[in-house]
Design a protein around this motif. Sequence first.
Motif, PDB file in Angstrom:
ATOM      1  N   ASP A  27      -0.854  61.329  48.516  1.00 45.70           N
ATOM      2  CA  ASP A  27      -1.912  60.356  48.231  1.00 45.70           C
ATOM      3  C   ASP A  27      -2.473  60.623  46.843  1.00 45.70           C
ATOM      4  N   LYS A  50      -5.989  53.204  44.723  1.00 48.32           N
ATOM      5  CA  LYS A  50      -5.399  54.205  45.615  1.00 48.32           C
ATOM      6  C   LYS A  50      -3.897  53.971  45.651  1.00 48.32           C
ATOM      7  N   SER A  77      -0.022  47.104  49.689  1.00 47.66           N
ATOM      8  CA  SER A  77      -0.240  46.839  51.113  1.00 47.66           C
ATOM      9  C   SER A  77      -1.703  47.105  51.432  1.00 47.66           C
ATOM     10  N   GLN A  79      -4.798  48.904  53.387  1.00 45.03           N
ATOM     11  CA  GLN A  79      -5.072  50.200  53.984  1.00 45.03           C
ATOM     12  C   GLN A  79      -5.188  50.013  55.487  1.00 45.03           C
ATOM     13  N   LYS A  80      -5.241  51.129  56.210  1.00 44.73           N
ATOM     14  CA  LYS A  80      -5.452  51.044  57.651  1.00 44.73           C
ATOM     15  C   LYS A  80      -6.744  50.293  57.926  1.00 44.73           C
ATOM     16  N   ARG A  83      -8.974  47.661  55.156  1.00 45.49           N
ATOM     17  CA  ARG A  83     -10.062  47.913  54.208  1.00 45.49           C
ATOM     18  C   ARG A  83      -9.515  48.389  52.880  1.00 45.49           C
ATOM     19  N   GLY A  84      -9.296  47.476  51.969  1.00 44.38           N
ATOM     20  CA  GLY A  84      -8.799  47.842  50.649  1.00 44.38           C
ATOM     21  C   GLY A  84      -7.302  47.709  50.516  1.00 44.38           C
ATOM     22  N   THR A  85      -6.822  48.106  49.343  1.00 43.94           N
ATOM     23  CA  THR A  85      -5.421  47.958  48.980  1.00 43.94           C
ATOM     24  C   THR A  85      -4.856  49.305  48.583  1.00 43.94           C
ATOM     25  N   VAL A  86      -3.597  49.529  48.912  1.00 44.84           N
ATOM     26  CA  VAL A  86      -2.880  50.744  48.524  1.00 44.84           C
ATOM     27  C   VAL A  86      -1.620  50.359  47.782  1.00 44.84           C
ATOM     28  N   HIS A  88       1.946  51.379  46.948  1.00 51.96           N
ATOM     29  CA  HIS A  88       3.027  52.247  47.413  1.00 51.96           C
ATOM     30  C   HIS A  88       4.029  52.434  46.274  1.00 51.96           C
TER      31      HIS A  88
END
Length: 94
Positions: A27, A50, A77, A79-80, A83-86, A88
Amino acid sequence: MNRLVLQAQILERAAIRYTPAGLPALDLMLRHESLVDEAGNRRKVSLEIKAVAIGDIVKRVQGLGLTESPVFTGFLSAQKQGRGTVFHITGLSD
């Protein structure tokens, strides 16, 4: 199509963890700054996002210094719990 290409620096890097499938995961928090053209005007863009690297790419990302600004490629994608964006990370170049 969901593809992101982003030149960024690593702000934070967590310890390597492992997914339920046994893949290494790293992460990160990335920071990007640039000047872009928008509607005929120059605009300064600054953002933090993130990110996560999973699988073979982890070793390459882990080896980066905090002062380097490589080009990361990958996809976005949620987040779990949405809530928000990640970001990858699936690729890396100088």
